[in-house]
Design an enzyme around this catalytic site. Structure first.
Site, PDB file in Angstrom:
ATOM      1  N   TYR A 185      59.350  39.133  33.005  1.00 42.77           N
ATOM      2  CA  TYR A 185      57.861  38.224  32.000  1.00 42.77           C
ATOM      3  C   TYR A 185      56.798  38.001  33.085  1.00 42.77           C
ATOM      4  O   TYR A 185      56.695  39.194  33.519  1.00 42.77           O
ATOM      5  CB  TYR A 185      58.293  36.505  32.577  1.00 42.77           C
ATOM      6  CG  TYR A 185      58.909  36.174  34.279  1.00 42.77           C
ATOM      7  CD1 TYR A 185      57.689  36.128  34.915  1.00 42.77           C
ATOM      8  CD2 TYR A 185      59.896  36.766  34.790  1.00 42.77           C
ATOM      9  CE1 TYR A 185      58.082  35.786  36.286  1.00 42.77           C
ATOM     10  CE2 TYR A 185      59.981  36.579  35.805  1.00 42.77           C
ATOM     11  CZ  TYR A 185      59.075  36.026  37.075  1.00 42.77           C
ATOM     12  OH  TYR A 185      59.216  35.709  38.220  1.00 42.77           O
ATOM     13  N   CYS A 186      55.457  37.450  32.814  1.00 46.74           N
ATOM     14  CA  CYS A 186      54.315  37.248  33.194  1.00 46.74           C
ATOM     15  C   CYS A 186      54.322  35.901  33.389  1.00 46.74           C
ATOM     16  O   CYS A 186      54.612  34.942  33.172  1.00 46.74           O
ATOM     17  CB  CYS A 186      53.425  38.479  32.853  1.00 46.74           C
ATOM     18  SG  CYS A 186      53.326  37.513  30.328  1.00 46.74           S
ATOM     19  N   GLN A 187      52.516  35.885  33.536  1.00 50.69           N
ATOM     20  CA  GLN A 187      51.828  34.169  33.702  1.00 50.69           C
ATOM     21  C   GLN A 187      52.537  33.973  32.556  1.00 50.69           C
ATOM     22  O   GLN A 187      52.106  32.373  32.174  1.00 50.69           O
ATOM     23  CB  GLN A 187      50.476  34.509  34.418  1.00 50.69           C
ATOM     24  CG  GLN A 187      49.937  33.009  34.640  1.00 50.69           C
ATOM     25  CD  GLN A 187      51.083  33.093  36.310  1.00 50.69           C
ATOM     26  OE1 GLN A 187      51.779  33.176  36.684  1.00 50.69           O
ATOM     27  NE2 GLN A 187      50.997  31.077  36.242  1.00 50.69           N
TER      28      GLN A 187
END
Length: 129
Positions: free
Chosen positions: A88-90
């Site tokens: 995941y990232c932003q």
């Protein structure tokens, strides 16, 4: 003048075709999961936050380790190929790019969090907590 329009249309068609092809290929190796689906599987997998360290320190999913996208090429050996990888990232863009890199390295089970960390409502850990 007509040939200029034909060239422009051809470029647009090629771009759209490339984009659709890339998306279809991505679906063969990458699964986007809702938060509920993500929660069900990430504890049995490698949970990786690909955001930058300052973003990670400001809050991350409990149990995640930080492997920033900017360091992925240098640190790709830290990711096991025989275990599922939950990324995941932003918002989902960097994690999708990271998944493509890991696919090239031989990772087979790749998952990304739909909407990224900004949509996450589950448990969060901060550096100060």
């Amino acid at each position: 003048m007509l040939w200029q329009w034909l060239i422009l249309i051809a470029i647009i068609v090629i771009f759209i075709g490339y984009t659709i092809g890339k998306m279809l290929y991505q679906r063969t190796y990458l699964k986007t999961l809702t938060q509920e689906e993500f929660i069900k599987g990430y504890r049995k997998a490698q949970l990786i936050d690909v955001r930058e360290p300052n973003e990670f320190d400001n809050g991350h999913i409990l149990g995640a380790r930080n492997l920033p996208m900017t360091q992925m090429k240098m640190r790709k050996g830290e990711v096991r190929k025989d275990k599922p990888v939950y990324l995941y990232c932003q918002n989902g863009m960097r994690s999708t790019r990271a998944a493509a890199m890991l696919k090239k390295q031989g990772c087979k089970e790749l998952y990304v969090l739909k909407g990224g960390f900004k949509k996450w409502t589950g448990k969060v850990k901060t550096k100060n907590a």
